[in-house]
Design a protein around this motif. Structure first.
Motif, mmCIF file in Angstrom:
data_model
loop_
_atom_site.group_PDB
_atom_site.id
_atom_site.type_symbol
_atom_site.label_atom_id
_atom_site.label_comp_id
_atom_site.label_asym_id
_atom_site.label_seq_id
_atom_site.Cartn_x
_atom_site.Cartn_y
_atom_site.Cartn_z
ATOM 1 N N ASP A 36 -59.731 -32.642 86.229
ATOM 2 C CA ASP A 36 -60.616 -32.625 87.507
ATOM 3 C C ASP A 36 -61.638 -31.539 87.252
ATOM 4 O OD1 ASP A 36 -58.765 -34.235 89.062
ATOM 5 O OD2 ASP A 36 -57.556 -32.453 89.417
ATOM 6 N N ALA A 37 -61.515 -30.480 86.324
ATOM 7 C CA ALA A 37 -62.646 -29.701 86.096
ATOM 8 C C ALA A 37 -62.585 -29.093 84.960
ATOM 9 C CB ALA A 37 -62.413 -28.153 87.276
ATOM 10 N N VAL A 38 -63.824 -28.626 84.346
ATOM 11 C CA VAL A 38 -64.050 -28.201 83.075
ATOM 12 C C VAL A 38 -64.503 -26.647 83.024
ATOM 13 C CG1 VAL A 38 -65.303 -28.582 80.832
ATOM 14 C CG2 VAL A 38 -64.596 -30.764 82.241
ATOM 15 N N VAL A 39 -64.062 -25.784 82.068
ATOM 16 C CA VAL A 39 -64.359 -24.546 81.823
ATOM 17 C C VAL A 39 -65.077 -24.745 80.289
ATOM 18 C CG1 VAL A 39 -63.772 -22.110 81.073
ATOM 19 C CG2 VAL A 39 -62.709 -23.631 82.981
ATOM 20 N N GLU A 40 -66.406 -24.552 80.370
ATOM 21 C CA GLU A 40 -67.322 -24.475 79.252
ATOM 22 C C GLU A 40 -67.359 -23.112 78.825
ATOM 23 O OE1 GLU A 40 -71.525 -25.820 77.784
ATOM 24 O OE2 GLU A 40 -71.040 -26.238 79.820
ATOM 25 N N LEU A 41 -67.056 -22.696 77.725
ATOM 26 C CA LEU A 41 -67.191 -21.435 76.968
ATOM 27 C C LEU A 41 -68.154 -21.327 75.797
ATOM 28 C CD1 LEU A 41 -65.778 -18.706 76.541
ATOM 29 C CD2 LEU A 41 -64.405 -19.300 74.948
ATOM 30 N N PRO A 47 -76.310 -18.222 74.089
ATOM 31 C CA PRO A 47 -75.734 -19.212 75.033
ATOM 32 C C PRO A 47 -76.316 -20.548 74.900
ATOM 33 C CG PRO A 47 -77.074 -17.626 76.307
ATOM 34 C CD PRO A 47 -76.990 -17.145 74.774
ATOM 35 N N ARG A 48 -77.608 -20.865 74.669
ATOM 36 C CA ARG A 48 -78.135 -22.094 74.369
ATOM 37 C C ARG A 48 -77.596 -22.787 73.295
ATOM 38 N NH1 ARG A 48 -84.217 -22.041 74.765
ATOM 39 N NH2 ARG A 48 -83.853 -21.766 77.104
ATOM 40 N N ALA A 49 -77.636 -22.063 72.129
ATOM 41 C CA ALA A 49 -77.382 -22.646 70.781
ATOM 42 C C ALA A 49 -75.821 -22.959 70.718
ATOM 43 C CB ALA A 49 -77.701 -21.775 69.672
ATOM 44 N N SER A 50 -75.096 -22.195 71.748
ATOM 45 C CA SER A 50 -73.455 -22.221 71.380
ATOM 46 C C SER A 50 -72.872 -23.370 72.423
ATOM 47 C CB SER A 50 -72.716 -21.056 71.565
ATOM 48 O OG SER A 50 -73.051 -20.449 72.756
ATOM 49 N N ARG A 51 -73.783 -24.013 72.997
ATOM 50 C CA ARG A 51 -73.262 -25.169 74.056
ATOM 51 C C ARG A 51 -73.419 -26.541 73.297
ATOM 52 N NH1 ARG A 51 -76.111 -24.994 79.482
ATOM 53 N NH2 ARG A 51 -74.188 -26.235 80.176
ATOM 54 N N LYS A 62 -67.651 -33.956 87.332
ATOM 55 C CA LYS A 62 -66.661 -32.956 87.327
ATOM 56 C C LYS A 62 -67.160 -31.675 87.594
ATOM 57 C CE LYS A 62 -63.440 -35.857 84.398
ATOM 58 N NZ LYS A 62 -62.700 -36.340 85.225
ATOM 59 N N ARG A 63 -66.175 -30.889 88.253
ATOM 60 C CA ARG A 63 -66.683 -29.646 88.704
ATOM 61 C C ARG A 63 -66.508 -28.878 87.256
ATOM 62 N NH1 ARG A 63 -64.491 -25.705 93.033
ATOM 63 N NH2 ARG A 63 -66.155 -24.123 92.827
ATOM 64 N N ARG A 64 -67.706 -27.820 86.946
ATOM 65 C CA ARG A 64 -67.684 -27.050 85.620
ATOM 66 C C ARG A 64 -67.846 -25.578 85.841
ATOM 67 N NH1 ARG A 64 -72.261 -28.167 80.914
ATOM 68 N NH2 ARG A 64 -72.766 -29.816 82.497
ATOM 69 N N LEU A 65 -67.380 -24.786 85.136
ATOM 70 C CA LEU A 65 -67.544 -23.268 85.138
ATOM 71 C C LEU A 65 -67.996 -23.218 83.673
ATOM 72 C CD1 LEU A 65 -67.604 -20.505 86.270
ATOM 73 C CD2 LEU A 65 -65.011 -20.540 85.366
ATOM 74 N N LEU A 66 -69.174 -22.561 83.681
ATOM 75 C CA LEU A 66 -69.781 -21.880 82.358
ATOM 76 C C LEU A 66 -69.368 -20.502 82.208
ATOM 77 C CD1 LEU A 66 -71.525 -22.336 79.824
ATOM 78 C CD2 LEU A 66 -73.378 -22.077 81.386
ATOM 79 N N VAL A 67 -68.693 -20.257 81.089
ATOM 80 C CA VAL A 67 -68.401 -19.091 80.876
ATOM 81 C C VAL A 67 -69.056 -18.167 79.660
ATOM 82 C CG1 VAL A 67 -66.545 -17.142 80.477
ATOM 83 C CG2 VAL A 67 -66.082 -19.253 81.997
ATOM 84 N N SER A 95 -69.967 -14.204 83.243
ATOM 85 C CA SER A 95 -69.743 -13.787 81.913
ATOM 86 C C SER A 95 -68.426 -12.904 81.916
ATOM 87 C CB SER A 95 -70.825 -12.660 81.852
ATOM 88 O OG SER A 95 -70.782 -11.592 82.622
ATOM 89 N N PHE A 96 -68.028 -12.921 80.345
ATOM 90 C CA PHE A 96 -66.512 -12.196 80.332
ATOM 91 C C PHE A 96 -66.707 -11.417 79.213
ATOM 92 C CE2 PHE A 96 -62.122 -12.817 78.856
ATOM 93 C CZ PHE A 96 -61.506 -12.734 80.010
#
Length: 105
Positions: A36-41, A47-51, A62-67, A95-96
């Motif tokens: 139902d949801a995605v956590v994108e790390l 950040p741009r190059a690692s996505r 789907k709902r997404r949380l970008l970490v 951010s984490f």
């Protein structure tokens, strides 16, 4: 490389996408139907190059949380700027701190 060699190379159709990447993308697409949801790390330092540029299309609505992980290793002001930019694109982002194991302020 001379101009003639470059012109010949342009005429060829080269499949540069590695087979293991195509397989991983196909498997991810299959698994996404079950969530139902995605956590994108991604890495807060790059950040741009690692996505993955294909992820947006794959997860669709789907709902997404970008970490932004490893924020403790990135410049704090830059991380804040990236978070603001992602939020301006209507992405939920945070951010984490990977050392402390907790969200950054």
């Amino acid at each position: 490389m001379n101009e003639e060699t470059m012109l010949r190379a342009q005429d060829r159709k080269i499949n540069w996408y590695p087979g293991h990447m195509a397989r991983a993308k196909r498997l991810l697409d299959e698994q996404l139907s079950r969530v139902d949801a995605v956590v994108e790390l991604c890495d807060a330092r790059i950040p741009r190059a690692s996505r993955n540029p294909d992820l947006g299309r794959l997860i669709a609505d789907k709902r997404r949380l970008l970490v932004l992980g490893k924020a403790d290793l990135a410049e704090e002001a830059q991380t804040r700027a990236w978070l603001a930019a992602f939020r301006a694109q209507e992405l939920e982002a945070m951010s984490f701190d990977s050392v402390r194991g907790q969200p950054c302020a």
